[in-house]
Motif scaffolding. Structure first.
Motif, PDB file in Angstrom:
ATOM      1  N   UNK A 190     -10.122  14.039  20.213  1.00  0.00           N
ATOM      2  CA  UNK A 190      -9.655  12.792  19.967  1.00  0.00           C
ATOM      3  C   UNK A 190      -8.386  12.412  18.890  1.00  0.00           C
ATOM      4  N   UNK A 191      -7.511  11.608  19.333  1.00  0.00           N
ATOM      5  CA  UNK A 191      -6.263  11.453  18.333  1.00  0.00           C
ATOM      6  C   UNK A 191      -6.143   9.900  18.226  1.00  0.00           C
ATOM      7  N   UNK A 192      -6.079   9.221  16.955  1.00  0.00           N
ATOM      8  CA  UNK A 192      -6.059   7.779  16.990  1.00  0.00           C
ATOM      9  C   UNK A 192      -4.786   7.490  16.382  1.00  0.00           C
ATOM     10  N   UNK A 193      -4.232   6.333  17.085  1.00  0.00           N
ATOM     11  CA  UNK A 193      -3.162   5.710  16.386  1.00  0.00           C
ATOM     12  C   UNK A 193      -3.737   4.379  15.952  1.00  0.00           C
ATOM     13  N   UNK A 194      -3.278   4.047  14.657  1.00  0.00           N
ATOM     14  CA  UNK A 194      -3.841   3.044  13.967  1.00  0.00           C
ATOM     15  C   UNK A 194      -2.812   1.827  14.051  1.00  0.00           C
ATOM     16  N   UNK A 195      -3.571   0.441  14.232  1.00  0.00           N
ATOM     17  CA  UNK A 195      -2.586  -0.685  14.168  1.00  0.00           C
ATOM     18  C   UNK A 195      -1.877  -0.555  12.901  1.00  0.00           C
ATOM     19  N   UNK A 196      -0.366  -0.913  13.057  1.00  0.00           N
ATOM     20  CA  UNK A 196       0.402  -1.089  11.920  1.00  0.00           C
ATOM     21  C   UNK A 196       0.806   0.438  11.196  1.00  0.00           C
ATOM     22  N   UNK A 197       0.672   1.483  11.944  1.00  0.00           N
ATOM     23  CA  UNK A 197       0.858   2.609  11.549  1.00  0.00           C
ATOM     24  C   UNK A 197       2.349   2.993  11.888  1.00  0.00           C
ATOM     25  N   UNK A 198       3.050   3.524  10.850  1.00  0.00           N
ATOM     26  CA  UNK A 198       4.399   3.805  11.233  1.00  0.00           C
ATOM     27  C   UNK A 198       4.665   5.413  11.774  1.00  0.00           C
ATOM     28  N   UNK A 199       5.646   5.423  12.628  1.00  0.00           N
ATOM     29  CA  UNK A 199       5.951   6.556  13.321  1.00  0.00           C
ATOM     30  C   UNK A 199       5.763   7.731  12.582  1.00  0.00           C
ATOM     31  N   UNK A 200       6.370   7.841  11.352  1.00  0.00           N
ATOM     32  CA  UNK A 200       6.413   9.148  10.371  1.00  0.00           C
ATOM     33  C   UNK A 200       5.154   9.631  10.273  1.00  0.00           C
ATOM     34  N   UNK A 219       2.425  -7.681  12.558  1.00  0.00           N
ATOM     35  CA  UNK A 219       1.173  -6.601  12.293  1.00  0.00           C
ATOM     36  C   UNK A 219       1.238  -6.221  10.814  1.00  0.00           C
ATOM     37  N   UNK A 220       2.345  -5.908  10.185  1.00  0.00           N
ATOM     38  CA  UNK A 220       2.483  -5.552   8.924  1.00  0.00           C
ATOM     39  C   UNK A 220       2.123  -6.498   7.890  1.00  0.00           C
ATOM     40  N   UNK A 221       2.284  -7.636   8.515  1.00  0.00           N
ATOM     41  CA  UNK A 221       2.238  -9.215   7.417  1.00  0.00           C
ATOM     42  C   UNK A 221       0.691  -9.375   7.416  1.00  0.00           C
ATOM     43  N   UNK A 222       0.196  -9.094   8.243  1.00  0.00           N
ATOM     44  CA  UNK A 222      -1.408  -9.590   8.709  1.00  0.00           C
ATOM     45  C   UNK A 222      -2.313  -9.074   7.875  1.00  0.00           C
ATOM     46  N   UNK A 223      -2.974  -9.822   6.881  1.00  0.00           N
ATOM     47  CA  UNK A 223      -4.218  -9.375   6.353  1.00  0.00           C
ATOM     48  C   UNK A 223      -5.464  -9.372   7.021  1.00  0.00           C
ATOM     49  N   UNK A 224      -5.371 -10.860   7.594  1.00  0.00           N
ATOM     50  CA  UNK A 224      -6.702 -11.052   8.382  1.00  0.00           C
ATOM     51  C   UNK A 224      -6.305 -11.510   9.887  1.00  0.00           C
ATOM     52  N   UNK A 225      -7.000 -10.568  10.789  1.00  0.00           N
ATOM     53  CA  UNK A 225      -6.561 -10.639  11.978  1.00  0.00           C
ATOM     54  C   UNK A 225      -6.460 -12.148  12.819  1.00  0.00           C
ATOM     55  N   UNK A 226      -7.036 -13.190  12.262  1.00  0.00           N
ATOM     56  CA  UNK A 226      -7.156 -14.485  12.699  1.00  0.00           C
ATOM     57  C   UNK A 226      -5.951 -15.155  12.262  1.00  0.00           C
ATOM     58  N   UNK A 227      -5.175 -14.395  11.593  1.00  0.00           N
ATOM     59  CA  UNK A 227      -3.842 -15.251  10.972  1.00  0.00           C
ATOM     60  C   UNK A 227      -2.662 -14.849  11.819  1.00  0.00           C
ATOM     61  N   UNK A 228      -2.714 -13.751  12.589  1.00  0.00           N
ATOM     62  CA  UNK A 228      -1.679 -13.336  13.443  1.00  0.00           C
ATOM     63  C   UNK A 228      -1.128 -14.438  14.097  1.00  0.00           C
ATOM     64  N   UNK A 229      -1.525 -15.431  14.860  1.00  0.00           N
ATOM     65  CA  UNK A 229      -0.891 -16.604  15.455  1.00  0.00           C
ATOM     66  C   UNK A 229       0.047 -17.479  14.408  1.00  0.00           C
ATOM     67  N   UNK A 230      -0.489 -17.681  13.436  1.00  0.00           N
ATOM     68  CA  UNK A 230      -0.109 -18.385  12.587  1.00  0.00           C
ATOM     69  C   UNK A 230       1.432 -17.887  11.828  1.00  0.00           C
ATOM     70  N   UNK A 231       1.153 -16.604  11.467  1.00  0.00           N
ATOM     71  CA  UNK A 231       2.182 -15.885  10.804  1.00  0.00           C
ATOM     72  C   UNK A 231       3.486 -15.662  11.977  1.00  0.00           C
ATOM     73  N   UNK A 285       7.090 -22.922   7.712  1.00  0.00           N
ATOM     74  CA  UNK A 285       8.101 -21.875   7.692  1.00  0.00           C
ATOM     75  C   UNK A 285       7.765 -21.053   6.618  1.00  0.00           C
ATOM     76  N   UNK A 286       6.774 -21.302   5.669  1.00  0.00           N
ATOM     77  CA  UNK A 286       6.496 -20.292   4.521  1.00  0.00           C
ATOM     78  C   UNK A 286       5.176 -19.944   4.589  1.00  0.00           C
ATOM     79  N   UNK A 287       4.909 -18.520   3.911  1.00  0.00           N
ATOM     80  CA  UNK A 287       3.570 -18.282   3.526  1.00  0.00           C
ATOM     81  C   UNK A 287       3.455 -17.504   2.510  1.00  0.00           C
ATOM     82  N   UNK A 288       2.489 -17.316   1.844  1.00  0.00           N
ATOM     83  CA  UNK A 288       2.336 -16.498   0.444  1.00  0.00           C
ATOM     84  C   UNK A 288       0.834 -15.980   0.597  1.00  0.00           C
ATOM     85  N   UNK A 289       0.857 -14.678   0.294  1.00  0.00           N
ATOM     86  CA  UNK A 289      -0.560 -14.075   0.009  1.00  0.00           C
ATOM     87  C   UNK A 289      -1.398 -14.801  -1.177  1.00  0.00           C
TER      88      UNK A 289
END
Length: 331
Positions: free
Chosen positions: A107-117, A208-220, A296-300
């Motif tokens: 098996x070979x796994x590509x992870x969410x948010x992983x960069x091509x390199x 994807x790269x900005x998301x820490x919590x999966x549930x926040x994807x829509x708001x981001x 229009x703004x968000x902060x960690x």
């Protein structure tokens, strides 16, 4: 004469009984191999050759009985090339596994948010893969055109067999991403601030790269859509980091935010030229169907979540709250 006939019949029964016992013994004989033994059946390997190879390794005592068995059941001689895991079940069971082409699966796994390199570095050391990737023609090799491959490999686990090619694995990941993106684009909301699927893929990678919590994807996604619709710059750190490439030392600095690259969304308008990572299906769906909001703004907040704000005043307060939180942690 009668005695002769009886003798012949008894002899025939004896021979048949011995033959049956030998047949059962052959069928039930186990293959004496170490645990988790991998064995490659090369293309063109015949039944007798396979048997001799196993005998040479002392995994079985004699080939003769199996050669006789193969005469009775010619399907045993249909060997399929590949890499197989052998075990201490019967010799016949192990041969049947080869007859049926039940190769070892890797098996070979590509992870969410992983960069091509990072994907390429990982696949370069994947076991039992033929490394056939062409660094200078990667987009053409995998997608069939010249486009940049970043963002186009769907995050998932892909199974393969020994001697499959690295390009075939990445090709499957590309086709899966294309299917997911096509389907999502058909379900897109009206009045999106981008014109085509590729731009949706770019934004999904940023989400994807900005998301820490999966549930926040829509708001981001909503924040970025509001910014694009308002002609505001995205001003997102992950794009800056991507633009720095290998020069990024793990700590984003003020000079990084003010240095121009095509990916610095503090300096450019709109979207960067390519995706910056491999987005998940959830990020793609968020990009094409963002919820309505005035954010229009968000902060960690320091715990993986974000504080979303509608005005710059609210945002500045949220930033100060975050800085105070960080100071408390430091003390």
């Amino acid at each position: 004469m009668l005695r002769v006939i009886i003798s012949i019949v008894l002899l025939a029964l004896l021979v048949t009984g011995i033959g049956y016992q030998q047949l059962q013994s052959t069928i039930n004989s186990t293959l004496t191999v170490p645990a988790n033994t991998l064995f490659e059946v090369k293309k063109g390997t015949g039944f007798n050759q396979l048997c001799q190879q196993w005998q040479a390794k002392k995994w079985l005592e004699s080939c003769l009985r199996y050669q006789i068995l193969a005469k009775l059941d010619p399907t045993l001689t249909d060997l399929k090339a590949g890499l197989y895991q052998l075990d201490e079940s019967t010799v016949v069971d192990n041969i049947r596994r080869i007859n049926q082409g039940q190769q070892v699966s890797f098996s070979f796994t590509i992870i969410e948010g992983q960069m091509l390199r990072d994907v390429l570095a990982k696949i370069a050391v994947a076991p039992h893969l033929q490394q056939d990737l062409k660094a200078n023609e990667l987009g053409l090799q995998i997608t069939g055109n010249e486009q940049h491959l970043e963002g186009w490999l769907f995050p998932e686990t892909y199974h393969y067999h020994a001697n499959d090619t690295a390009s075939s694995v990445l090709r499957r990941a590309y086709l899966k991403m294309q299917t997911v993106l096509d389907t999502a684009w058909l379900q897109r909301a009206d009045s999106l601030p981008y014109e085509n699927q590729y731009q949706a893929l770019i934004l999904a990678s940023i989400i994807e790269k900005e998301t820490g919590l999966a549930s926040e994807r829509p708001l981001i996604a909503s924040v970025f859509n509001n910014r694009l619709n308002s002609k505001m710059r995205l001003q997102t750190d992950p794009t800056v980091i991507y633009g720095l490439g290998v020069d990024f030392d793990g700590d984003i600095k003020r000079k990084d935010l003010t240095t121009y690259t095509p990916y610095n969304t503090y300096k450019i308008n709109g979207l960067p030229p390519t995706p910056i990572a491999m987005p998940s299906k959830a990020a793609i769906l968020a990009a094409v169907n963002p919820p309505e909001s005035e954010y229009v703004y968000f902060v960690a907040k320091g715990d993986g979540s974000h504080q979303f704000s509608k005005t710059l005043k609210e945002h500045n307060k949220a930033v100060q709250d975050y800085l105070r939180y960080q100071k408390q942690l430091a003390n």
